[in-house]
Design an enzyme around this catalytic site. Structure first.
Site, mmCIF file in Angstrom:
data_model
loop_
_atom_site.group_PDB
_atom_site.id
_atom_site.type_symbol
_atom_site.label_atom_id
_atom_site.label_comp_id
_atom_site.label_asym_id
_atom_site.label_seq_id
_atom_site.Cartn_x
_atom_site.Cartn_y
_atom_site.Cartn_z
ATOM 1 C CE LYS A 160 -2.878 4.550 9.901
ATOM 2 N NZ LYS A 160 -3.512 3.907 8.767
ATOM 3 C CE LYS A 192 4.790 2.704 3.518
ATOM 4 N NZ LYS A 192 4.031 2.596 2.277
ATOM 5 C CE LYS A 197 -1.970 3.162 -2.197
ATOM 6 N NZ LYS A 197 -2.205 2.891 -0.778
HETATM 7 N N1 AQP Z 1 7.343 2.380 -0.666
HETATM 8 C C1 AQP Z 1 6.972 1.113 -0.812
HETATM 9 N N2 AQP Z 1 7.882 0.167 -1.180
HETATM 10 C C2 AQP Z 1 7.499 -1.136 -1.345
HETATM 11 N N3 AQP Z 1 6.233 -1.569 -1.183
HETATM 12 C C3 AQP Z 1 5.289 -0.656 -0.830
HETATM 13 N N4 AQP Z 1 3.953 -0.739 -0.596
HETATM 14 C C4 AQP Z 1 3.473 0.495 -0.266
HETATM 15 N N5 AQP Z 1 4.460 1.406 -0.302
HETATM 16 C C5 AQP Z 1 5.613 0.723 -0.634
HETATM 17 C C6 AQP Z 1 3.155 -1.960 -0.714
HETATM 18 O O1 AQP Z 1 2.030 -1.673 -1.544
HETATM 19 C C7 AQP Z 1 0.943 -2.522 -1.167
HETATM 20 C C8 AQP Z 1 -0.351 -1.762 -1.119
HETATM 21 O O2 AQP Z 1 -0.238 -0.737 -0.150
HETATM 22 P P1 AQP Z 1 -1.492 -0.289 0.694
HETATM 23 O O3 AQP Z 1 -2.456 0.392 -0.186
HETATM 24 O O4 AQP Z 1 -2.014 -1.430 1.463
HETATM 25 O O5 AQP Z 1 -0.984 0.765 1.741
HETATM 26 P P2 AQP Z 1 0.429 1.249 2.170
HETATM 27 O O6 AQP Z 1 1.378 0.136 2.400
HETATM 28 O O7 AQP Z 1 0.206 2.155 3.338
HETATM 29 O O8 AQP Z 1 0.885 2.073 0.876
HETATM 30 P P3 AQP Z 1 1.097 3.628 0.735
HETATM 31 O O9 AQP Z 1 1.345 3.885 -0.700
HETATM 32 O O10 AQP Z 1 2.135 4.069 1.708
HETATM 33 O O11 AQP Z 1 -0.313 4.236 1.111
HETATM 34 P P4 AQP Z 1 -0.683 5.314 2.227
HETATM 35 O O12 AQP Z 1 -0.045 6.586 1.770
HETATM 36 O O13 AQP Z 1 -2.160 5.366 2.252
HETATM 37 O O14 AQP Z 1 -0.108 4.826 3.531
HETATM 38 C C9 AQP Z 1 1.316 -3.155 0.175
HETATM 39 O O15 AQP Z 1 1.644 -4.512 -0.065
HETATM 40 C C10 AQP Z 1 2.531 -2.373 0.609
HETATM 41 O O16 AQP Z 1 3.436 -3.152 1.378
#
Ligand code: AQP
Length: 339
Positions: free
Chosen positions: A108, A207, A210
């Protein structure tokens, strides 16, 4: 046995978060498990304070609306005093090399440096880029260790990308206990049950996230039904015209079939045979996603409208989390000679 999991308010909760994490937390969570909105973790890169506050509130409401017991949820920043003190103690237990070795920090901070250098134009691009990286990007794994150790969590279910951070929490807990005296439970990283990674509908190679720059392929749990239908109808389908389950060569259609299976049940490969065309499949996927998310959307909206109730849940969650952890901070401070 206490398991701890969090969600970061870096954007609105999306379908992948729901299917891959929140829905499971609600269904399988044990009576002592804890779930928190990690709003302090969303500050390691440029952020908007008002947006962070409203996203944290929204995520708390989503957790409860998904069915997680209100007494198991809390917002991280409500524990800022305890976490701040414990993070400092743990930073004094951690070496710079250990923090700088974290793969996420390296990736990062390199990406952040490159973006500043790219647009920087002129003087000393590299150091200017590194100077723009928040120190918290380096130290946030120590805050994560504090999240875990404060609550005395035994298990932290994480994907591969977070495993190294839980290892650091283990190292710091052991080091503290052997240097100053037993205070912390040594946590273990566990693998969450395997589940399909939900992919971006427009870019199925990555993937669903958010914080994606382009949200055309991201279904948010608070999207209205017509928005969901529109996004699903525009999903990329990798050529051909008849659905077949082939994640390698046809990731867009495979993603839709995975989503359908996750929402409505069934096996994705078998479901492919039931739909004669992409159009019919997409309608079925949209219907299934709309029905899956309906109670979450409605429950979240109701809670967001009931400010007093949401505030009550938040306050009670914070009090419980502080009660659970404050004695560890006091003990740790006392043992290091700081109180
Ligand atoms: N696309 C996905 N499919 C399945 N599981 C997912 N998770 C996230 N995206 C997917 C699961 O959601 C939980 C919470 O996520 P997080 O807030 O810890 O961060 P993340 O995994 O980085 O989720 P995002 O949505 O992709 O956020 P950003 O955009 O900030 O990086 C976790 O258990 C994760 O596995």
């Amino acid at each position: 046995m206490v398991q701890l999991s969090g969600i970061t308010p870096s954007g609105h909760v999306q379908l992948g978060n729901h299917l891959g994490a929140l829905r499971r937390w609600a269904a399988d969570g044990g009576p002592d498990d804890l779930y928190f909105v990690s709003d302090l973790h969303a500050m390691t890169t440029a952020h908007n304070p008002a947006k962070l506050r409203s996203l944290a509130t929204e995520q708390l409401a989503v957790l409860v609306a998904t069915g997680i017991a209100p007494e198991r949820v809390f917002v991280q920043s409500d524990l800022a005093r305890e976490l701040g003190a414990l993070t400092w103690v743990l930073e004094c237990t951690c070496s710079y090399g250990e923090a700088a070795r974290m793969i996420q920090f390296k990736e990062k901070s390199a990406a952040r440096s490159a973006s500043v250098e790219g647009g920087g134009g002129g003087m000393d691009g590299k150091s200017k880029g590194q100077a723009g990286v928040r120190l918290s990007l380096l130290t946030y794994p120590v805050l994560m260790a504090a999240d875990i150790l404060l609550q005395g969590a035994d298990e932290v279910p994480v994907g591969e990308d977070q495993r190294q951070h839980v290892e650091l929490a283990r190292t710091l807990a052991r080091r503290f206990n052997s240097t100053y005296g037993e205070v912390f439970t040594v946590p273990e990283a566990t693998l969450p049950p395997a589940g399909a990674r939900v992919k971006d509908l427009a870019e199925p190679a990555r993937k669903m996230s958010k914080s994606a720059n382009d949200s055309a392929g991201v279904v948010f749990v608070l999207d209205e039904p017509d928005q969901i239908r529109r996004k699903v109808r525009r999903a990329r389908t990798d050529g051909g015209s008849v659905p077949a389950y082939d994640p390698e060569n046809r990731p867009g259609i495979a993603n839709l079939l995975d989503i359908l299976a996750a929402c409505a049940g069934g096996d994705p490969a078998e479901l492919a045979d039931e739909y004669p065309s992409y159009g019919v499949l997409k309608d079925a996927v949209a219907d299934a996603v709309i029905e899956e998310l309906r109670p979450v959307r409605e429950g979240t909206r109701a809670l967001l409208d009931d400010v007093a109730e949401l505030e009550r849940v938040r306050k009670a969650g914070a009090e419980r989390a502080i009660d659970r952890g404050a004695h560890r901070v006091s003990a740790a401070l006392r043992m290091v000679g700081a109180a």
